[in-house]
Design an enzyme around this catalytic site. Sequence first.
Site, short mmCIF file in Angstrom:
data_model
loop_
_atom_site.label_atom_id
_atom_site.label_comp_id
_atom_site.label_asym_id
_atom_site.label_seq_id
_atom_site.Cartn_x
_atom_site.Cartn_y
_atom_site.Cartn_z
N CYS A 110 6.76 -1.86 0.49
CA CYS A 110 5.95 -1.29 1.57
C CYS A 110 6.55 -1.74 2.90
CB CYS A 110 4.51 -1.80 1.44
SG CYS A 110 3.40 -1.16 2.71
N HIS A 152 0.18 5.44 -3.19
CA HIS A 152 0.45 4.27 -2.36
C HIS A 152 0.06 4.56 -0.90
CE1 HIS A 152 3.10 0.77 -1.03
NE2 HIS A 152 2.88 1.44 0.10
N GLU A 153 0.50 5.70 -0.39
CA GLU A 153 0.21 6.03 1.02
C GLU A 153 -1.29 6.22 1.24
OE1 GLU A 153 2.38 5.41 3.04
OE2 GLU A 153 4.02 5.39 1.60
NI NI Z 1 2.99 1.01 2.18
#
Ligand code: NI
Length: 193
Positions: A110, A152-153
């Site tokens: 990330c 994830h986003e």
């Molecule tokens: Ni991220």
Amino acid sequence: MAILKIARMGHPILGMKSIPVADPQAPEIGYFVEDMIDTLADAGGVGLAAPQVHVPIRLVIFKVPAARAAAERYRDAGLDEDSEEIPLTVLINPVIEAIGNETHAAYEGCLSIPEMMGEVHRPVHIRYSGLGLDGEPIEREAKGFHARVVQHECDHLDGILYPQRISDMRTFGYNEELKKSIVANDDDNEEAT
Ligand code: NI
């Protein structure tokens, strides 16, 4: 056009629930997305969520590069639907729904947690919807890496960072260390998102 500052883990904005975008076609949203695209390109990731650049609205951008889409492990897992490249997508007010209950573990990174990675289990197959910058609906099914990036986003919009989803914290650590033992036989380590 500008490169925005990316919030790092520990900044409170990354733990907030973001608010819906009232008007996807508003000019300020368009300008902001241009800056997000510049920021993602500069950082070299595959996805970025608005709260990562200190704007807590429900908007994410992501792409699936061709090289990633062809990752062998996804092909081996029968996820060949994911072998297509997904161009840069702007997704506003997204909604995700898992299809089936199959999950897959893969390493994620990330941009808000530089130099680190960890193994996260997520649903393999999802349906997602939202609006584009033109205000038109987007509705897609996704598998494999594509599905992982979107999940994830969108987690960022609910104040969730991937370490909160790691089931075995021994898999969380510095890229440089983990890659020594993992990369030799595992090519689906995620790029920073
Ligand atoms: Ni991220």
